[in-house]
Motif scaffolding. Structure first.
Motif, PDB file in Angstrom:
ATOM      1  N   LEU A  93       0.839  -1.207   0.000  1.00  0.00           N
ATOM      2  CA  LEU A  93       0.000   0.000   0.000  1.00  0.00           C
ATOM      3  C   LEU A  93       0.870   1.251   0.000  1.00  0.00           C
ATOM      4  CD1 LEU A  93      -2.767   1.456   0.238  1.00  0.00           C
ATOM      5  CD2 LEU A  93      -2.490   1.258   2.733  1.00  0.00           C
ATOM      6  N   TRP A  94       1.907   1.269   0.859  1.00  0.00           N
ATOM      7  CA  TRP A  94       2.770   2.455   0.919  1.00  0.00           C
ATOM      8  C   TRP A  94       3.467   2.679  -0.424  1.00  0.00           C
ATOM      9  CZ3 TRP A  94       0.017   3.516   4.595  1.00  0.00           C
ATOM     10  CH2 TRP A  94       0.023   2.935   5.859  1.00  0.00           C
ATOM     11  N   LEU A  95       3.964   1.606  -1.030  1.00  0.00           N
ATOM     12  CA  LEU A  95       4.601   1.736  -2.350  1.00  0.00           C
ATOM     13  C   LEU A  95       3.602   2.211  -3.398  1.00  0.00           C
ATOM     14  CD1 LEU A  95       6.916  -1.401  -2.429  1.00  0.00           C
ATOM     15  CD2 LEU A  95       7.653   0.977  -2.668  1.00  0.00           C
ATOM     16  N   GLY A  96       2.391   1.691  -3.336  1.00  0.00           N
ATOM     17  CA  GLY A  96       1.352   2.108  -4.282  1.00  0.00           C
ATOM     18  C   GLY A  96       0.983   3.573  -4.101  1.00  0.00           C
ATOM     19  N   ARG A  97       0.882   4.009  -2.859  1.00  0.00           N
ATOM     20  CA  ARG A  97       0.573   5.421  -2.615  1.00  0.00           C
ATOM     21  C   ARG A  97       1.724   6.315  -3.056  1.00  0.00           C
ATOM     22  NH1 ARG A  97      -2.826   5.563   3.134  1.00  0.00           N
ATOM     23  NH2 ARG A  97      -4.792   4.866   2.201  1.00  0.00           N
ATOM     24  N   LEU A  98       2.942   5.843  -2.899  1.00  0.00           N
ATOM     25  CA  LEU A  98       4.079   6.603  -3.395  1.00  0.00           C
ATOM     26  C   LEU A  98       3.986   6.740  -4.915  1.00  0.00           C
ATOM     27  CD1 LEU A  98       6.721   8.069  -2.840  1.00  0.00           C
ATOM     28  CD2 LEU A  98       7.869   5.836  -2.871  1.00  0.00           C
ATOM     29  N   ASP A  99       3.641   5.655  -5.593  1.00  0.00           N
ATOM     30  CA  ASP A  99       3.424   5.718  -7.050  1.00  0.00           C
ATOM     31  C   ASP A  99       2.314   6.710  -7.390  1.00  0.00           C
ATOM     32  OD1 ASP A  99       5.385   3.874  -7.733  1.00  0.00           O
ATOM     33  OD2 ASP A  99       4.000   2.173  -7.763  1.00  0.00           O
ATOM     34  N   ASP A 100       1.220   6.676  -6.622  1.00  0.00           N
ATOM     35  CA  ASP A 100       0.114   7.615  -6.853  1.00  0.00           C
ATOM     36  C   ASP A 100       0.606   9.056  -6.785  1.00  0.00           C
ATOM     37  OD1 ASP A 100      -1.564   5.395  -6.979  1.00  0.00           O
ATOM     38  OD2 ASP A 100      -2.416   5.711  -4.968  1.00  0.00           O
ATOM     39  N   LEU A 101       1.407   9.351  -5.766  1.00  0.00           N
ATOM     40  CA  LEU A 101       1.926  10.711  -5.609  1.00  0.00           C
ATOM     41  C   LEU A 101       2.886  11.086  -6.733  1.00  0.00           C
ATOM     42  CD1 LEU A 101       2.301  10.626  -1.763  1.00  0.00           C
ATOM     43  CD2 LEU A 101       1.154  12.468  -3.031  1.00  0.00           C
ATOM     44  N   ILE A 102       3.771  10.178  -7.077  1.00  0.00           N
ATOM     45  CA  ILE A 102       4.731  10.452  -8.157  1.00  0.00           C
ATOM     46  C   ILE A 102       3.995  10.702  -9.467  1.00  0.00           C
ATOM     47  CG2 ILE A 102       6.511   9.376  -9.601  1.00  0.00           C
ATOM     48  CD1 ILE A 102       7.518   8.002  -6.961  1.00  0.00           C
ATOM     49  N   ASN A 103       2.924   9.952  -9.706  1.00  0.00           N
ATOM     50  CA  ASN A 103       2.185  10.046 -10.967  1.00  0.00           C
ATOM     51  C   ASN A 103       1.077  11.093 -10.958  1.00  0.00           C
ATOM     52  OD1 ASN A 103       3.704   7.998 -12.275  1.00  0.00           O
ATOM     53  ND2 ASN A 103       2.586   6.473 -11.102  1.00  0.00           N
ATOM     54  N   GLY A 104       0.927  11.820  -9.862  1.00  0.00           N
ATOM     55  CA  GLY A 104      -0.046  12.903  -9.805  1.00  0.00           C
ATOM     56  C   GLY A 104      -1.496  12.452  -9.782  1.00  0.00           C
ATOM     57  N   VAL A 105      -1.754  11.265  -9.231  1.00  0.00           N
ATOM     58  CA  VAL A 105      -3.125  10.774  -9.115  1.00  0.00           C
ATOM     59  C   VAL A 105      -3.867  11.674  -8.111  1.00  0.00           C
ATOM     60  CG1 VAL A 105      -4.527   8.801  -8.380  1.00  0.00           C
ATOM     61  CG2 VAL A 105      -2.435   8.426  -9.673  1.00  0.00           C
ATOM     62  N   PRO A 106      -5.080  12.115  -8.435  1.00  0.00           N
ATOM     63  CA  PRO A 106      -5.775  13.063  -7.550  1.00  0.00           C
ATOM     64  C   PRO A 106      -6.052  12.540  -6.129  1.00  0.00           C
ATOM     65  CG  PRO A 106      -6.882  12.925  -9.674  1.00  0.00           C
ATOM     66  CD  PRO A 106      -5.824  11.865  -9.669  1.00  0.00           C
ATOM     67  N   GLU A 107      -6.358  11.240  -6.017  1.00  0.00           N
ATOM     68  CA  GLU A 107      -6.633  10.667  -4.695  1.00  0.00           C
ATOM     69  C   GLU A 107      -5.825   9.384  -4.528  1.00  0.00           C
ATOM     70  OE1 GLU A 107     -10.436   8.781  -2.365  1.00  0.00           O
ATOM     71  OE2 GLU A 107     -10.671  10.809  -3.159  1.00  0.00           O
ATOM     72  N   LEU A 108      -5.186   9.269  -3.365  1.00  0.00           N
ATOM     73  CA  LEU A 108      -4.397   8.077  -3.067  1.00  0.00           C
ATOM     74  C   LEU A 108      -5.283   6.845  -3.014  1.00  0.00           C
ATOM     75  CD1 LEU A 108      -2.211   9.520  -0.167  1.00  0.00           C
ATOM     76  CD2 LEU A 108      -1.535   9.189  -2.565  1.00  0.00           C
ATOM     77  N   ARG A 109      -4.717   5.724  -3.371  1.00  0.00           N
ATOM     78  CA  ARG A 109      -5.475   4.467  -3.283  1.00  0.00           C
ATOM     79  C   ARG A 109      -5.893   4.212  -1.838  1.00  0.00           C
ATOM     80  NH1 ARG A 109      -1.364   0.796  -6.151  1.00  0.00           N
ATOM     81  NH2 ARG A 109      -1.117   2.772  -7.203  1.00  0.00           N
ATOM     82  N   SER A 110      -7.014   3.559  -1.682  1.00  0.00           N
ATOM     83  CA  SER A 110      -7.580   3.307  -0.356  1.00  0.00           C
ATOM     84  C   SER A 110      -6.952   2.091   0.299  1.00  0.00           C
ATOM     85  CB  SER A 110      -9.091   3.067  -0.457  1.00  0.00           C
ATOM     86  OG  SER A 110      -9.733   4.227  -0.913  1.00  0.00           O
ATOM     87  N   ALA A 111      -6.924   2.128   1.605  1.00  0.00           N
ATOM     88  CA  ALA A 111      -6.500   0.971   2.394  1.00  0.00           C
ATOM     89  C   ALA A 111      -7.726   0.133   2.721  1.00  0.00           C
ATOM     90  CB  ALA A 111      -5.842   1.443   3.692  1.00  0.00           C
TER      91      ALA A 111
END
Length: 168
Positions: A69-87
């Motif tokens: 999850l932490w790695l996925g959220r880091l990817d979300d932030l790097i890629n400019g996704v508007p909302e982080l993936r949910s836990a």
């Protein structure tokens, strides 16, 4: 001393990206702190369940369970996704993983390897990536990479406090 429940915690916005190296250092030290805390346990202690809470093995396993999850959220932030993936707020993965059946050293090593991936990714970011922001799905607040790193470090400590409570 009373510990605040995780879902009742609030997190400050961190404005200074210059403290990220210190947070990364804290994150990289979590596996060693776990190993130090659990290196000389009596055989029954790692699977001791107090008051219906997780065992030491489950606490350590849970930390590993969340690394993707932490790695996925880091990817979300790097890629400019508007909302982080949910836990998964029910922690189903931890509840069904049967971490108590796994050798403690295996749980420790698994967490160490997974955490190193997160630390390595954080350590190689460019300054401009640190400015990206996404909405945290549960907290409904914007988060940057430094905020995510701090959140993860606080989550680590929350569970280490639980382990320490079992150790008495």
């Amino acid at each position: 001393m009373q510990k605040t429940e995780w879902f009742k915690r609030k997190f400050p916005v961190i404005d200074d990206n210059g403290i990220l190296p210190s947070i990364i250092e804290r994150l990289s030290g979590t596996p060693a702190r776990i190993e130090e805390m659990t290196s000389h346990l009596k055989p029954a202690l790692p699977t001791l369940k107090l008051n219906g809470k997780w065992t030491i093995k489950e606490e350590i396993g849970h930390l590993s369970d969340l690394e993707p999850l932490w790695l996925g959220r880091l990817d979300d932030l790097i890629n400019g996704v508007p909302e982080l993936r949910s836990a998964d707020l029910t922690n189903q993965k931890t509840h069904t993983a049967n971490h108590d059946a796994t050798v403690l050293k295996t749980l420790q090593q698994r967490f160490r390897e997974q955490r190193q991936l997160f630390v390595n990714r954080l350590s190689h970011l460019k300054d401009e990536q640190l400015l990206n922001s996404s909405l945290h799905p549960r907290l409904k607040t914007p988060m940057r990479i430094i905020d995510l790193a701090y959140f993860v470090a606080e989550h680590d400590d929350h569970h280490l406090v639980s382990v320490r409570g079992i150790l008495g």
